[in-house]
Each structure stands twice: as structure tokens, then as C-alpha cells.
Design a protein around this motif. Sequence first.
Motif, PDB file in Angstrom:
ATOM      1  N   UNK A  90      -8.279 -14.112 -11.061  1.00 19.38           N
ATOM      2  CA  UNK A  90      -7.581 -13.633  -9.861  1.00 19.38           C
ATOM      3  C   UNK A  90      -7.151 -12.182 -10.018  1.00 19.38           C
ATOM      4  N   UNK A  91      -6.602 -11.850 -11.209  1.00 18.58           N
ATOM      5  CA  UNK A  91      -6.101 -10.488 -11.437  1.00 18.58           C
ATOM      6  C   UNK A  91      -7.243  -9.486 -11.404  1.00 18.58           C
ATOM      7  N   UNK A  92      -8.379  -9.826 -12.036  1.00 15.33           N
ATOM      8  CA  UNK A  92      -9.478  -8.857 -12.078  1.00 15.33           C
ATOM      9  C   UNK A  92     -10.122  -8.691 -10.700  1.00 15.33           C
ATOM     10  N   UNK A  93     -10.203  -9.772  -9.919  1.00 16.53           N
ATOM     11  CA  UNK A  93     -10.760  -9.623  -8.569  1.00 16.53           C
ATOM     12  C   UNK A  93      -9.843  -8.791  -7.688  1.00 16.53           C
ATOM     13  N   UNK A  94      -8.537  -8.983  -7.816  1.00 18.34           N
ATOM     14  CA  UNK A  94      -7.610  -8.197  -6.980  1.00 18.34           C
ATOM     15  C   UNK A  94      -7.626  -6.738  -7.387  1.00 18.34           C
ATOM     16  N   UNK A  98      -8.754  -3.388  -5.127  1.00 11.82           N
ATOM     17  CA  UNK A  98      -7.970  -2.152  -4.990  1.00 11.82           C
ATOM     18  C   UNK A  98      -8.668  -0.956  -5.610  1.00 11.82           C
ATOM     19  N   UNK A  99      -9.907  -1.132  -6.057  1.00 15.62           N
ATOM     20  CA  UNK A  99     -10.726  -0.066  -6.648  1.00 15.62           C
ATOM     21  C   UNK A  99     -10.130   0.507  -7.919  1.00 15.62           C
ATOM     22  N   UNK A 149      -0.721   2.611  -6.761  1.00 15.32           N
ATOM     23  CA  UNK A 149      -1.729   1.547  -6.615  1.00 15.32           C
ATOM     24  C   UNK A 149      -1.490   0.473  -7.667  1.00 15.32           C
ATOM     25  N   UNK A 150      -1.214   0.926  -8.894  1.00 17.63           N
ATOM     26  CA  UNK A 150      -0.929  -0.020  -9.976  1.00 17.63           C
ATOM     27  C   UNK A 150       0.298  -0.848  -9.630  1.00 17.63           C
ATOM     28  N   UNK A 151       1.330  -0.173  -9.073  1.00 18.91           N
ATOM     29  CA  UNK A 151       2.563  -0.866  -8.710  1.00 18.91           C
ATOM     30  C   UNK A 151       2.270  -1.950  -7.683  1.00 18.91           C
ATOM     31  N   UNK A 152       1.408  -1.624  -6.709  1.00 16.30           N
ATOM     32  CA  UNK A 152       1.052  -2.611  -5.671  1.00 16.30           C
ATOM     33  C   UNK A 152       0.303  -3.790  -6.264  1.00 16.30           C
TER      34      UNK A 152
END
Lengths: 221, 100
Positions: A90-94, A98-99, A149-152
Amino acid sequence: MLAAIKRHSAQPWPKLTQRWLSSPAQRPSQAALDPSGPPTTAAEPQWAAATVHGRSLYLPYQHPKTHNIPVAMIHFRSYFPHLLDQFTHFASHSASALAIPISRPVALPTQRSLWTVLKGPFAHKKKQENFERKVHKRAIKAWDADPEVIERWVKYLENHAMGGVGMRVIKWERTRVGVGKDRLEHVRGQTRLASATSSDKVKALSEKIVQQELTSNSVDA
Amino acid sequence: MTKIGVLRDIKARKGVAANEIARRAYLYVARNQTLPPQVRYQAQLQLNTFGRYTRPTTVKNRCTVSGRGRGIMSEFGLCRFQFRLQALQGQIPGVKKASW
């Protein structure tokens, strides 16, 4: 009670790259679901066009690193490796959505704690039982993305956190020279002068005791 | 009725928490090499007047379920038998019977 999750069949946990949708209507079309998967070396639009539905059945698109500057690292820990696999998927797909250029989920060494206890409440040293607890770990590293972006991404993962999987986020940010000094000034101005720390209290009390003893000594002498 | 050892341990923990700053202050004075010896001696005498329920050494981990004083595993706060009972029921997260 939270018991250890048991597999009810002898089959291993289904791999996330395999098909596990049951009815024909749920399965993606033949053209979309190529056994070799979407092209890995092509650009992201081609990858996205290759699978419209069932994209999560494959590994996410690996965005290429632009500057090779590490920005964040997330450690996942769990007692159950299949939960880790699900959440890192899930984490890697999200992150891919987010590119954010990320690494594959890397498996860090498993920590194993072993306890040997007597089976009975009294004596019988020769009858003991072993219990263990294994902590499985994975890490995903992220490069080059904006701190926002990382924060999001991190907030999204926290909002959809999985029970039984712990997350630790390490972020590296770049800022101007002299920011440490400014932070220190800001913090100094905000400390409350009324309340002292316990070591200060100890020092103050010991000073008082010394004064008391000295005055009592001088009075006696 | 709870075990007397448990009650004593609770009393010790409360006493230690209440007197920690005072004890540390007197200890600091008593161990300070730069102060005159009379002051250090007086501080040591004051330290001796504290009761046993103020000394940190009287605090002992006890089983939170049975109150047993021996065989305690600090990570769980349980004695070995209670740990085994709860682990076999699956009530301790992540712990299972080891086999290798």
C-alpha cells in the motif's frame, strides 16, 4: 482477545502479484492483465495505460531518481510478515501515485526474543517451555521529493494505518545556514522562568542545606 | 486479600517518588568533595534519618496479576507462570510457542 492470526488452510498467504479476484466480472480484461505485467522500463504514462484496472496486482511504477538526494525513510515493524507485505505494498503504491522515487521494500534483519519458563508454578525445573516473539522489519527509502509531498504521503499512511504494523518516519530536510541559531533564540525566549527542572531544584535545595549547616556550625562554635 | 509484599512495594514506590528530590539534595551535599567535612557529615546523618520506604533500593518489581516477588519478567510485568498462562491463551501480543 488479540490472538495470533492463523492460516486456516495449508496454502501460503496469496502473493500480492497473483490474481485473487474470484468472479469473472471482477477480473481485469485479458489485454490489461498481461502475465509479464506492465512495461517496467517505459515512462509512467505508458505504464499507467498498460493496466487500467488491477493496477495494484503488480508492483508499482518505479519513478526514476532526479537528483539522488535521500529525503525520507520509513521503517515498518510488525509481529506478522503478511501484514507487513500488505502495508508496504500500500505504501509503495501510494508513493508511486504521488510520483515519489522510492526503493523496493527492503527486509531488515528479524529480531527474535526467546523466553524459557518453567511450566508449573512451583519447582519441576526439568519441565520448561520456550516462547518467542519475532519482530519483522521493512524499510522504504524515498528520494528527491518536496518535503510537503513527503508530509502528505506520511499523513495519508497514518490516516490509513494498519493494525499490527508500526511505522517510524525519518525525514531529512535541507534548509539555509544559520537556522539552528535562530531556533535556539526562539526556544530560549519561550522557556518559562517560573518552573525549574528537577536538577535545578536539587541544586537549590542543597545550597539551602549547606547554608543551614554552616550557620548552625558557626552558632555552635 | 492482596499480598502484604504488594502493599509494601506500593508504599515504597510512593515514598520514593515523594522524597526523591530531598534525598538527592542531601546525597549531593554528602558526596561533594569541595564542601567542608562537617557539612558533609551532617548531610549524611540527615540521610540516615529517612525511613526505609524512601530508599529506591526497596522498590521491587512484582507480578501485576499474582503479586509474586520472584521470577518476574520486566517487559511484561508478570511472573513466569502468569506469562506462560497468558501467552498460551494468546493474550500477549506477538508471543507464541517457539519451535525450531
